[in-house]
Write a protein that holds these residues in place. Sequence first.
Motif, PDB file in Angstrom:
ATOM      1  N   THR A 173       0.854  -1.184   0.000  1.00 64.63           N
ATOM      2  CA  THR A 173       0.000   0.000   0.000  1.00 64.63           C
ATOM      3  C   THR A 173       0.888   1.232   0.000  1.00 64.63           C
ATOM      4  O   THR A 173       1.724   1.399   0.894  1.00 64.63           O
ATOM      5  N   VAL A 174       0.723   2.095  -0.994  1.00 64.09           N
ATOM      6  CA  VAL A 174       1.475   3.344  -1.073  1.00 64.09           C
ATOM      7  C   VAL A 174       0.582   4.460  -0.544  1.00 64.09           C
ATOM      8  O   VAL A 174      -0.463   4.753  -1.106  1.00 64.09           O
ATOM      9  N   SER A 175       0.996   5.060   0.535  1.00 61.13           N
ATOM     10  CA  SER A 175       0.143   6.017   1.226  1.00 61.13           C
ATOM     11  C   SER A 175       0.015   7.327   0.451  1.00 61.13           C
ATOM     12  O   SER A 175       0.778   7.613  -0.478  1.00 61.13           O
ATOM     13  N   GLN A 176      -0.933   8.138   0.859  1.00 58.61           N
ATOM     14  CA  GLN A 176      -1.229   9.388   0.179  1.00 58.61           C
ATOM     15  C   GLN A 176       0.003  10.294   0.134  1.00 58.61           C
ATOM     16  O   GLN A 176       0.691  10.507   1.140  1.00 58.61           O
ATOM     17  N   GLY A 187       6.729  -6.166  -0.043  1.00 55.15           N
ATOM     18  CA  GLY A 187       5.385  -6.751  -0.035  1.00 55.15           C
ATOM     19  C   GLY A 187       4.837  -6.851   1.375  1.00 55.15           C
ATOM     20  O   GLY A 187       5.569  -6.766   2.370  1.00 55.15           O
ATOM     21  N   ASN A 188       3.497  -7.008   1.470  1.00 57.70           N
ATOM     22  CA  ASN A 188       2.813  -7.062   2.760  1.00 57.70           C
ATOM     23  C   ASN A 188       3.233  -5.889   3.644  1.00 57.70           C
ATOM     24  O   ASN A 188       3.603  -6.055   4.810  1.00 57.70           O
ATOM     25  N   CYS A 189       3.200  -4.693   3.044  1.00 56.68           N
ATOM     26  CA  CYS A 189       3.710  -3.521   3.744  1.00 56.68           C
ATOM     27  C   CYS A 189       2.938  -2.278   3.361  1.00 56.68           C
ATOM     28  O   CYS A 189       2.200  -2.250   2.372  1.00 56.68           O
ATOM     29  N   MET A 190       3.145  -1.236   4.171  1.00 52.93           N
ATOM     30  CA  MET A 190       2.650   0.088   3.877  1.00 52.93           C
ATOM     31  C   MET A 190       3.849   1.010   3.737  1.00 52.93           C
ATOM     32  O   MET A 190       4.790   0.949   4.533  1.00 52.93           O
ATOM     33  N   VAL A 191       3.811   1.869   2.710  1.00 51.57           N
ATOM     34  CA  VAL A 191       4.940   2.745   2.403  1.00 51.57           C
ATOM     35  C   VAL A 191       4.527   4.193   2.643  1.00 51.57           C
ATOM     36  O   VAL A 191       3.493   4.643   2.127  1.00 51.57           O
ATOM     37  N   PHE A 192       5.345   4.907   3.399  1.00 50.76           N
ATOM     38  CA  PHE A 192       5.080   6.307   3.718  1.00 50.76           C
ATOM     39  C   PHE A 192       6.271   7.157   3.302  1.00 50.76           C
ATOM     40  O   PHE A 192       7.405   6.674   3.225  1.00 50.76           O
ATOM     41  N   ALA A 193       6.012   8.443   3.075  1.00 50.72           N
ATOM     42  CA  ALA A 193       7.103   9.377   2.785  1.00 50.72           C
ATOM     43  C   ALA A 193       7.888   9.649   4.060  1.00 50.72           C
ATOM     44  O   ALA A 193       7.309   9.992   5.095  1.00 50.72           O
ATOM     45  N   GLY A 194       9.208   9.480   3.989  1.00 46.91           N
ATOM     46  CA  GLY A 194      10.063   9.749   5.130  1.00 46.91           C
ATOM     47  C   GLY A 194      10.730  11.101   5.000  1.00 46.91           C
ATOM     48  O   GLY A 194      10.247  11.988   4.301  1.00 46.91           O
ATOM     49  N   GLU A 198      13.685   9.835   1.732  1.00 49.24           N
ATOM     50  CA  GLU A 198      13.672   8.414   2.063  1.00 49.24           C
ATOM     51  C   GLU A 198      12.230   7.925   2.250  1.00 49.24           C
ATOM     52  O   GLU A 198      11.308   8.719   2.390  1.00 49.24           O
ATOM     53  N   LEU A 199      12.088   6.619   2.250  1.00 48.02           N
ATOM     54  CA  LEU A 199      10.783   6.012   2.466  1.00 48.02           C
ATOM     55  C   LEU A 199      10.753   5.307   3.819  1.00 48.02           C
ATOM     56  O   LEU A 199      11.769   4.779   4.285  1.00 48.02           O
ATOM     57  N   THR A 200       9.589   5.302   4.414  1.00 49.62           N
ATOM     58  CA  THR A 200       9.361   4.521   5.627  1.00 49.62           C
ATOM     59  C   THR A 200       8.459   3.352   5.262  1.00 49.62           C
ATOM     60  O   THR A 200       7.359   3.556   4.732  1.00 49.62           O
ATOM     61  N   VAL A 201       8.934   2.147   5.508  1.00 52.95           N
ATOM     62  CA  VAL A 201       8.189   0.938   5.156  1.00 52.95           C
ATOM     63  C   VAL A 201       7.821   0.209   6.438  1.00 52.95           C
ATOM     64  O   VAL A 201       8.691  -0.129   7.244  1.00 52.95           O
ATOM     65  N   LYS A 202       6.522  -0.028   6.620  1.00 50.54           N
ATOM     66  CA  LYS A 202       6.043  -0.713   7.808  1.00 50.54           C
ATOM     67  C   LYS A 202       5.265  -1.966   7.413  1.00 50.54           C
ATOM     68  O   LYS A 202       4.516  -1.940   6.437  1.00 50.54           O
ATOM     69  N   PRO A 203       5.421  -3.048   8.151  1.00 49.50           N
ATOM     70  CA  PRO A 203       4.654  -4.259   7.836  1.00 49.50           C
ATOM     71  C   PRO A 203       3.155  -4.006   7.984  1.00 49.50           C
ATOM     72  O   PRO A 203       2.721  -3.269   8.879  1.00 49.50           O
TER      73      PRO A 203
END
Length: 215
Positions: A173-176, A187-194, A198-203
Motif C-alpha cells: 500500500t502506497v500512502s497518500q 510486499g505485505n507492507c505500507m509505504v510512507f514518505a520519510g 527516504e521512504l518509511t516501510v512498515k509491515p
Amino acid sequence: MANEHLSAYTCQQVTTFFPGMEAAVLQRVIGTHWDTTMARLQACIDKVRMWPQGQFNYLNSSQYCQYLYFLSNTIWREERSEEALGVATRLFLLNKALNGIDLFYEIELPEVFFIGHSVGIVLAKATYGNYLVLYQNSTVGKNHGVAPVLGEGVILYPNSAIVGRCRIGDNTTVSQGTGVINRDTPGNCMVFAGTAGELTVKPSKRHLIDDFFRL
C-alpha cells in the motif's frame, strides 16, 4: 441500459467529441468486440466489494471509466486494422475527456482492478498485478525508459506515484502523497514518505486489499 442502447450511447459520445469516422465503421468495430468486452468488464465488477454483482451502471463514473478502458483494450488486443485502431484511439481520448485519466489502450491492466476516483490518474506501460487499486492523481511512470513491476494487491492512494526501476511486492500500500522512485518494496507492507526523500516501510497488520475485492 440494454446492451444495444449502451453501444449506441457510446458511439454517439465518440462521434460528438471526435468526428471524422463513419458511424457504420464505429458501430461495426464496437459490435465485433462487444461480447468479449462486457464479459471482461462484468468479471471485474463482480470482484469489487462495493459494487453489486451482475450489474453495470453506466452512470457510475468509475465503472464507465473501466468500461471504456476494457472496450478500447479489447479492440486493440483482437483487431489491429487501421479502422480498429482508430476506434480504440477515440475511446482512449473519450475516457481522457470524460474522466481525466491517461490510460492508453495498449496498457495491459489486470483483469481485476478498481478505480476509486479517476481524475488525474496517469499510467505508463508497466507490469500490473491483479487486484490493483487506483485513486485520484496516482501515477505509474517510466524513468529513462524503465517501467515498474507491480505485484498483486497493490494500492495507490491519492497523489502517490510509482516510477522507474521498481519491483513492488504483493500487498503493498502506497500512502497518500508518497512517491516510490527507483525503489523496491518487500510486499505485505505500507509505504510512507520519510525525511530527506527516504521512504518509511512498515509491515501491514492485515491485507487492506480485502476491503476492496471479493477474493
